[in-house]
Scaffold this motif. Structure first.
Motif, PDB file in Angstrom:
ATOM      1  N   GLY A  69      97.573  79.419 -20.552  1.00 57.38           N
ATOM      2  CA  GLY A  69      98.603  80.435 -20.728  1.00 57.38           C
ATOM      3  C   GLY A  69      99.902  80.161 -20.003  1.00 57.38           C
ATOM      4  N   GLU A  70      99.831  79.588 -18.809  1.00 56.56           N
ATOM      5  CA  GLU A  70     101.043  79.378 -18.025  1.00 56.56           C
ATOM      6  C   GLU A  70     101.971  78.319 -18.599  1.00 56.56           C
ATOM      7  N   VAL A  71     101.523  77.579 -19.608  1.00 53.29           N
ATOM      8  CA  VAL A  71     102.364  76.560 -20.248  1.00 53.29           C
ATOM      9  C   VAL A  71     103.572  77.207 -20.929  1.00 53.29           C
ATOM     10  N   LYS A  72     103.479  78.491 -21.236  1.00 53.30           N
ATOM     11  CA  LYS A  72     104.589  79.196 -21.878  1.00 53.30           C
ATOM     12  C   LYS A  72     105.876  79.051 -21.062  1.00 53.30           C
ATOM     13  N   ARG A  73     105.769  79.129 -19.757  1.00 58.15           N
ATOM     14  CA  ARG A  73     106.951  79.092 -18.903  1.00 58.15           C
ATOM     15  C   ARG A  73     107.285  77.687 -18.414  1.00 58.15           C
ATOM     16  N   SER A  74     106.597  76.694 -18.931  1.00 57.44           N
ATOM     17  CA  SER A  74     106.821  75.323 -18.481  1.00 57.44           C
ATOM     18  C   SER A  74     107.630  74.529 -19.496  1.00 57.44           C
ATOM     19  N   LEU A  75     108.581  73.771 -18.993  1.00 53.53           N
ATOM     20  CA  LEU A  75     109.279  72.817 -19.842  1.00 53.53           C
ATOM     21  C   LEU A  75     108.426  71.561 -19.894  1.00 53.53           C
ATOM     22  N   LEU A  76     108.039  71.184 -21.085  1.00 59.18           N
ATOM     23  CA  LEU A  76     107.144  70.042 -21.242  1.00 59.18           C
ATOM     24  C   LEU A  76     107.883  68.848 -21.808  1.00 59.18           C
ATOM     25  N   SER A  77     107.537  67.679 -21.335  1.00 59.00           N
ATOM     26  CA  SER A  77     108.081  66.452 -21.918  1.00 59.00           C
ATOM     27  C   SER A  77     107.053  65.932 -22.926  1.00 59.00           C
ATOM     28  N   ASP A  78     107.456  64.978 -23.726  1.00 58.12           N
ATOM     29  CA  ASP A  78     106.538  64.458 -24.745  1.00 58.12           C
ATOM     30  C   ASP A  78     105.374  63.674 -24.151  1.00 58.12           C
ATOM     31  N   THR A  79     105.382  63.436 -22.839  1.00 58.07           N
ATOM     32  CA  THR A  79     104.249  62.771 -22.197  1.00 58.07           C
ATOM     33  C   THR A  79     103.257  63.769 -21.599  1.00 58.07           C
ATOM     34  N   ASP A  80     103.602  65.042 -21.598  1.00 61.30           N
ATOM     35  CA  ASP A  80     102.722  66.074 -21.059  1.00 61.30           C
ATOM     36  C   ASP A  80     101.521  66.252 -21.989  1.00 61.30           C
ATOM     37  N   PRO A  81     100.322  66.423 -21.439  1.00 57.37           N
ATOM     38  CA  PRO A  81      99.129  66.543 -22.296  1.00 57.37           C
ATOM     39  C   PRO A  81      99.121  67.767 -23.218  1.00 57.37           C
ATOM     40  N   TYR A  82      99.895  68.812 -22.898  1.00 57.76           N
ATOM     41  CA  TYR A  82      99.911  70.017 -23.724  1.00 57.76           C
ATOM     42  C   TYR A  82     101.076  70.041 -24.714  1.00 57.76           C
ATOM     43  N   TYR A  83     101.949  69.079 -24.654  1.00 64.43           N
ATOM     44  CA  TYR A  83     103.171  69.071 -25.466  1.00 64.43           C
ATOM     45  C   TYR A  83     102.875  69.174 -26.965  1.00 64.43           C
ATOM     46  N   LYS A  84     102.064  68.272 -27.479  1.00 65.04           N
ATOM     47  CA  LYS A  84     101.795  68.245 -28.926  1.00 65.04           C
ATOM     48  C   LYS A  84     101.085  69.513 -29.393  1.00 65.04           C
ATOM     49  N   THR A  85     100.107  69.958 -28.643  1.00 64.22           N
ATOM     50  CA  THR A  85      99.378  71.170 -29.014  1.00 64.22           C
ATOM     51  C   THR A  85     100.314  72.369 -29.027  1.00 64.22           C
ATOM     52  N   LYS A  86     101.174  72.474 -28.019  1.00 64.20           N
ATOM     53  CA  LYS A  86     102.111  73.594 -27.962  1.00 64.20           C
ATOM     54  C   LYS A  86     103.047  73.556 -29.170  1.00 64.20           C
ATOM     55  N   GLN A  87     103.534  72.384 -29.534  1.00 60.10           N
ATOM     56  CA  GLN A  87     104.419  72.251 -30.683  1.00 60.10           C
ATOM     57  C   GLN A  87     103.699  72.595 -31.987  1.00 60.10           C
ATOM     58  N   ASP A  88     102.478  72.119 -32.136  1.00 62.41           N
ATOM     59  CA  ASP A  88     101.710  72.332 -33.372  1.00 62.41           C
ATOM     60  C   ASP A  88     101.316  73.793 -33.576  1.00 62.41           C
ATOM     61  N   TYR A  89     101.060  74.506 -32.497  1.00 59.49           N
ATOM     62  CA  TYR A  89     100.516  75.858 -32.602  1.00 59.49           C
ATOM     63  C   TYR A  89     101.429  76.934 -32.020  1.00 59.49           C
ATOM     64  N   ILE A  90     102.704  76.650 -31.898  1.00 61.98           N
ATOM     65  CA  ILE A  90     103.621  77.586 -31.248  1.00 61.98           C
ATOM     66  C   ILE A  90     103.645  78.955 -31.931  1.00 61.98           C
ATOM     67  N   SER A  91     103.541  79.001 -33.254  1.00 61.10           N
ATOM     68  CA  SER A  91     103.573  80.303 -33.935  1.00 61.10           C
ATOM     69  C   SER A  91     102.338  81.135 -33.598  1.00 61.10           C
ATOM     70  N   VAL A  92     101.190  80.506 -33.496  1.00 64.43           N
ATOM     71  CA  VAL A  92      99.960  81.216 -33.120  1.00 64.43           C
ATOM     72  C   VAL A  92     100.056  81.658 -31.666  1.00 64.43           C
ATOM     73  N   LEU A  93     100.553  80.776 -30.818  1.00 66.91           N
ATOM     74  CA  LEU A  93     100.654  81.092 -29.398  1.00 66.91           C
ATOM     75  C   LEU A  93     101.613  82.250 -29.134  1.00 66.91           C
TER      76      LEU A  93
END
Length: 102
Positions: A69-93
């Motif tokens: 949940g706390e990834v919402k407030r984090s700026l992620l780079s493309d090397t971050d392990p949650y980056y792709k998942t956050k991008q793929d599922y942002i509408s659900v999140l």
């Protein structure tokens, strides 16, 4: 999205991985778990165990990804392990009322 709340004190730390695997066998799209809030040390053992188990399941191909949940407030780079998942599922999140809750 179904929410599983029994990780907040009802499930023993050593059983969290097994419990998550049971959930993964039943859920076909997505699910949400709520873990404990931590202790005076500031570290939630149940959250740590859940993240470790989810990471292992992702590597095994049992799940496509997960986002704390706390990834919402984090700026992620493309090397971050949650980056792709956050991008793929942002509408659900964004539609999830608990997204952003540590």
């Amino acid at each position: 999205m179904k929410t599983y709340e029994h990780f907040h004190g009802e499930t023993q730390i050593q059983d969290i991985g097994q419990e998550l695997r049971k959930i993964v066998r039943h859920e076909k799209t997505s699910f949400k778990i709520l873990t404990g809030y931590g202790s005076t040390s500031g570290r939630s053992d149940s959250k740590f165990a859940a993240l470790k188990a989810l990471s292992r399941m992702e590597k095994e191909g049992l799940i496509k990804g997960f986002v704390p949940g706390e990834v919402k407030r984090s700026l992620l780079s493309d090397t971050d392990p949650y980056y792709k998942t956050k991008q793929d599922y942002i509408s659900v999140l964004k539609a999830d009322s608990d997204y952003g809750n540590d």
